[in-house]
Enzyme design. Structure first.
Site, short mmCIF file in Angstrom:
data_model
loop_
_atom_site.label_atom_id
_atom_site.label_comp_id
_atom_site.label_asym_id
_atom_site.label_seq_id
_atom_site.Cartn_x
_atom_site.Cartn_y
_atom_site.Cartn_z
N TRP A 206 0.95 -1.19 0.11
CA TRP A 206 0.05 -0.04 -0.17
C TRP A 206 1.04 1.33 0.10
CZ3 TRP A 206 -1.75 2.58 4.91
CH2 TRP A 206 -2.70 3.64 4.78
N ASP B 113 -0.66 -5.57 9.54
CA ASP B 113 -1.73 -4.63 9.23
C ASP B 113 -2.84 -5.36 8.93
OD1 ASP B 113 -3.11 -2.29 7.96
OD2 ASP B 113 -1.69 -1.82 6.84
N LYS C 209 -13.37 -1.07 5.98
CA LYS C 209 -13.83 -1.85 4.89
C LYS C 209 -14.92 -2.80 5.59
CE LYS C 209 -10.33 -0.07 2.39
NZ LYS C 209 -9.64 0.59 3.21
C1 LMR Z 1 -6.66 2.10 -0.94
O1 LMR Z 1 -5.70 1.39 -0.74
O2 LMR Z 1 -7.40 2.35 -1.80
C2 LMR Z 1 -7.33 2.23 0.40
O3 LMR Z 1 -6.53 1.68 1.47
C3 LMR Z 1 -7.40 3.61 0.70
C4 LMR Z 1 -6.55 4.42 1.10
O4 LMR Z 1 -6.65 5.27 2.05
O5 LMR Z 1 -5.49 4.39 0.39
#
Ligand code: LMR
Length: 391
Positions: free
Chosen positions: A127, A207, A242
């Site tokens: 992420w 996480d 989520k």
């Molecule tokens: C995503 O990866 O799209 C979500 O976790 C929203 C975000 O905050 O990035």
């Protein structure tokens, strides 16, 4: 002074929300930011949340401050869902509320740094905000490849990274529904990784932002529970954004597993101090609504039913994609056995741009798609467009 501030690029994922909204095309497809969508393309409020919110309106008698730890009723009510049958592991687990999963990740890495962690091992891709948070607190990141080209996890890479780690290293792992790849470790791989982390004595941070969106609430907690059973100390960053659909209400929690219950006091005095200096206290509303649900068996059942409807729909989309086989040069088959909201397609930045310009299909520049943006009414267009740009 303010001239010293150099313009920063907007967060690429969040910028997609606006770019999509501004596109007038009637058949545009949003595969960008990670929110669940129904087969009609909506992101409705859970009925369980609506009912819990109504209860709150009817019964909440104050909005006076809580404290940096937030709503401990919420934090404790979640524990059995995350940690299973032994939710405090003999008094060794404690938690506090945070503003969303991002707040929990931020708190976890900052606290680990305060405890002496100097480097964080992390699978890539990850992420994007993980790297941004580490950069912001000046914690060095050591990357290792998360996935193989065949769409399965690269367990050798994580084991090698652990083998090379030093005593002041931590490792960040995604509990389930890996963001962005959707590629999770198998149970056997989790067993091996947990043992390797314990043998090496490095510090795990898990996480867990998508529990229940992959295979099921307990199934998605397998890796997290296996690690916590195997190591003396760990942190968990948890998000309800989520699995309760509370995105903008920012509902998260941070948990620590310590060697014994006495050690928790020092950990949480530091966690409270960091929270106080960052956001003072987490927003209350979403956590309260989750607490109301989890203390009411009927609402809990309704929530779990709604969650399984989401999960089933995403599995159906994955099956449709896998059944399509290939689109141009992209093999869609592995997506069928991956988990959660996301998958990464082997497309270039130029092809991502072409999908946007020529077909009004919006996805992250990394090739990440949000599975939930697809449904029976647009999946053929998506597969054809993908074939068109990758032919
Ligand atoms: C995503 O990866 O799209 C979500 O976790 C929203 C975000 O905050 O990035």
């Amino acid at each position: 002074m303010l001239e010293n501030l150099k313009p920063q690029a907007p967060d690429a994922l969040l910028a997609l929300i606006k770019a999509y909204a501004d596109d007038p095309s009637p058949d545009k497809i949003d595969l960008g930011v990670g929110v669940y969508r129904t087969g009609q393309g909506d992101t409705p409020v859970f009925e369980a949340i609506k009912r819990a919110e109504q209860k709150l309106v009817d019964t909440q008698d104050t909005k006076a401050y809580l404290g940096p730890e937030g709503d401990m009723g919420f934090v404790n009510a979640l524990k059995p869902y995350i940690f299973g049958d032994n939710p405090t592991m003999g008094g060794r687990i404690q938690g506090m509320q945070t503003p969303g999963g991002t707040g929990a990740v931020r708190l976890a890495v900052a606290l680990a740094q305060r405890a002496g962690v100097t480097r964080l091992l992390m699978g890539t891709p990850s992420w994007p905000n993980h790297a941004q948070i580490l950069n912001d607190i000046d914690l060095e990141m050591i990357g290792f490849g998360h996935a193989d080209d065949d769409g399965t996890a690269n367990v050798d890479a994580v084991l090698e990274a652990i083998a090379q780690a030093g005593s002041e290293d931590a490792i960040l792992l995604h509990g389930s529904c890996h963001n962005p790849t959707g590629i999770d470790y198998t149970h056997d791989q989790w067993d091996t990784i947990a043992q390797a982390i314990a043998d090496k004595g490095i510090f795990p941070i898990i996480d867990c932002a998508y529990q229940g969106l992959g295979q099921g609430m307990d199934e998605d907690a397998y890796g997290l529970r296996r690690i916590l059973d195997t190591v003396p100390e760990a942190f968990v960053a948890y998000s309800c954004d989520k699995n309760f659909g509370m995105y903008r209400d920012r509902v998260g929690a941070f948990y620590a597993l310590a060697k014994d219950s006495d050690a928790l006091d020092a950990i949480f005095s530091n966690a409270n101090a960091l929270a106080r200096a960052s956001w003072s206290m987490p927003p209350d509303h979403g956590g309260s609504a989750v607490r109301v649900i989890l203390r009411d068996p009927e609402l809990t059942k309704l929530w779990l039913d709604e969650l399984s409807t989401m999960r089933d729909r995403m599995r159906q989309v994955r099956t449709m994609l896998a059944d399509a086989g290939t689109a141009g040069s992209v093999n869609l088959v592995p997506l069928g056995s991956q988990n959660g909201l996301f998958a990464v397609l082997p497309v270039s930045k130029e092809q991502v741009q072409q999908l946007r310009d020529d077909h009004a299909i919006y996805m992250a520049g990394s090739g990440r798609i949000n599975i939930a943006g697809l449904h029976a009414g647009n999946i053929d267009k998506f597969v054809q467009a993908l074939a068109d740009v990758t032919q």
